[in-house]
Design an enzyme around this catalytic site. Structure first.
Site, short mmCIF file in Angstrom:
data_model
loop_
_atom_site.label_atom_id
_atom_site.label_comp_id
_atom_site.label_asym_id
_atom_site.label_seq_id
_atom_site.Cartn_x
_atom_site.Cartn_y
_atom_site.Cartn_z
N GLU A 1 -11.81 37.84 77.21
CA GLU A 1 -10.88 37.93 78.17
C GLU A 1 -11.54 37.81 79.67
O GLU A 1 -11.02 37.25 80.56
CB GLU A 1 -10.27 39.20 77.92
CG GLU A 1 -9.06 39.60 76.87
CD GLU A 1 -9.94 39.88 75.44
OE1 GLU A 1 -9.28 40.50 74.62
OE2 GLU A 1 -11.23 40.22 75.59
N GLU B 1 -19.22 39.97 89.10
CA GLU B 1 -18.43 39.43 87.62
C GLU B 1 -19.17 40.27 86.74
O GLU B 1 -20.30 40.48 86.62
CB GLU B 1 -18.49 38.09 87.61
CG GLU B 1 -17.86 37.35 88.54
CD GLU B 1 -16.23 37.48 88.97
OE1 GLU B 1 -15.66 38.14 87.88
OE2 GLU B 1 -15.82 37.07 89.83
N HIS C 1 -12.58 32.97 89.25
CA HIS C 1 -13.18 34.05 89.85
C HIS C 1 -14.58 33.61 89.79
O HIS C 1 -15.39 33.17 88.80
CB HIS C 1 -12.91 35.41 89.16
CG HIS C 1 -11.58 35.95 89.23
ND1 HIS C 1 -11.45 37.27 89.32
CD2 HIS C 1 -10.33 35.18 89.36
CE1 HIS C 1 -10.00 37.40 89.26
NE2 HIS C 1 -9.48 36.23 89.36
N HIS D 1 -13.47 34.47 84.53
CA HIS D 1 -14.54 33.82 85.62
C HIS D 1 -15.15 32.41 84.96
O HIS D 1 -15.77 32.02 85.66
CB HIS D 1 -15.40 34.91 85.70
CG HIS D 1 -16.17 35.50 84.52
ND1 HIS D 1 -16.67 34.92 83.48
CD2 HIS D 1 -16.21 37.06 84.25
CE1 HIS D 1 -17.10 35.98 82.72
NE2 HIS D 1 -16.65 37.19 83.16
N ASP E 1 -19.05 41.10 95.87
CA ASP E 1 -18.27 41.01 94.66
C ASP E 1 -19.28 41.04 93.48
O ASP E 1 -20.53 40.51 93.61
CB ASP E 1 -17.50 39.86 94.93
CG ASP E 1 -16.46 39.84 93.44
OD1 ASP E 1 -15.89 40.94 93.28
OD2 ASP E 1 -16.26 38.77 93.00
N ASP F 1 -15.80 34.25 95.82
CA ASP F 1 -14.97 35.55 96.31
C ASP F 1 -15.46 36.32 97.48
O ASP F 1 -14.27 36.89 98.10
CB ASP F 1 -14.48 36.37 95.08
CG ASP F 1 -13.74 35.76 93.91
OD1 ASP F 1 -13.17 34.59 94.24
OD2 ASP F 1 -13.42 36.40 92.98
#
Length: 229
Positions: A53, A10, A154, A58, A8, A159
């Protein structure tokens, strides 16, 4: 032996074509469908601002990333970690697109993920298995009875760990709660304890309120992106 990497990322925003960058990579290794304890986890200075945003999702701030390595400093170790593996990713096009963008920015470039790995998209799998239902990560955890209570924000490594549980349960085999018997459980240079992910330094825990969550949903809708996590 079958080697899989659950991955994963970010990012600073949702579109690498607009100059957005990766700020966190989290990977956990499975061997023959069992955790080996070897992980790869890095925070990355994107050399640009993180959108508000994205921070609401996260919680990774611009200040936190200032002293982190740039992607070029971790790229080779990351590529070596994933090479030859089958990557397990939720909404794979998003993460692979960002990784390929980062690889292309390097001089010389590092090629494409698809040339060194095969890729399994768990979002596509979930949509085929559960058509017409919500198939984001939280919905799948609820559906399969997987504990994601630590997931207030997140985070790439957390994750990836949760997705490993989802993938193994969804595909009907060994759950990831056991370590691979062929190793000593050592996590290696980039190892982390499962479900004990702590961000280095001081990251403010920014839990989005309902108004902020709705604004985020509208932002994703405007960009034509489905919420998958």
């Amino acid at each position: 032996m079958s080697r899989q990497i659950v991955l994963d990322t970010e990012t600073t925003g949702i579109d690498p074509a607009s100059g957005h960058r990766i700020i966190e990579i989290g990977c956990v290794e499975l061997m023959d469908r069992r955790l080996t304890g070897r992980n790869f986890h890095e925070y990355i200075n994107p050399q640009r601002e993180v959108e508000a945003e994205a921070i609401a999702v996260h919680g990774i701030t611009n200040e936190f990333l200032l002293d982190k390595p740039v992607f070029a400093e971790v790229a080779q170790a990351f590529k070596e970690f994933i090479t030859g593996a089958e990557l397990i990713i939720h909404n794979a096009a998003f993460d692979v697109g960002f990784i390929n963008h980062e690889f292309a920015l390097l001089k010389p470039g590092l090629g494409r993920v698809e040339d060194i790995c095969s890729v399994v998209d768990t979002l596509a799998m979930a949509r085929a298995k559960h058509p017409g239902q919500k198939n984001n990560l939280d919905a799948l955890c609820k559906r399969y009875g997987i504990d994601n209570s630590n997931r207030t924000l997140h985070g790439a490594l957390l994750d990836a760990e949760i997705l490993a549980d989802v993938y193994l349960t969804m595909t009907g085999g060994q759950t990831s709660l056991q370590l691979y018997a062929g190793g000593d459980g050592s996590s290696g240079e980039h190892g982390e304890q499962r479900r004990a992910v702590q961000r280095q330094g001081s990251i403010p825990i920014l839990v989005a309120n309902e108004q902020e969550q709705e604004a985020h949903r509208q932002f994703l809708s405007k960009m034509g992106v489905e919420e998958v996590w």
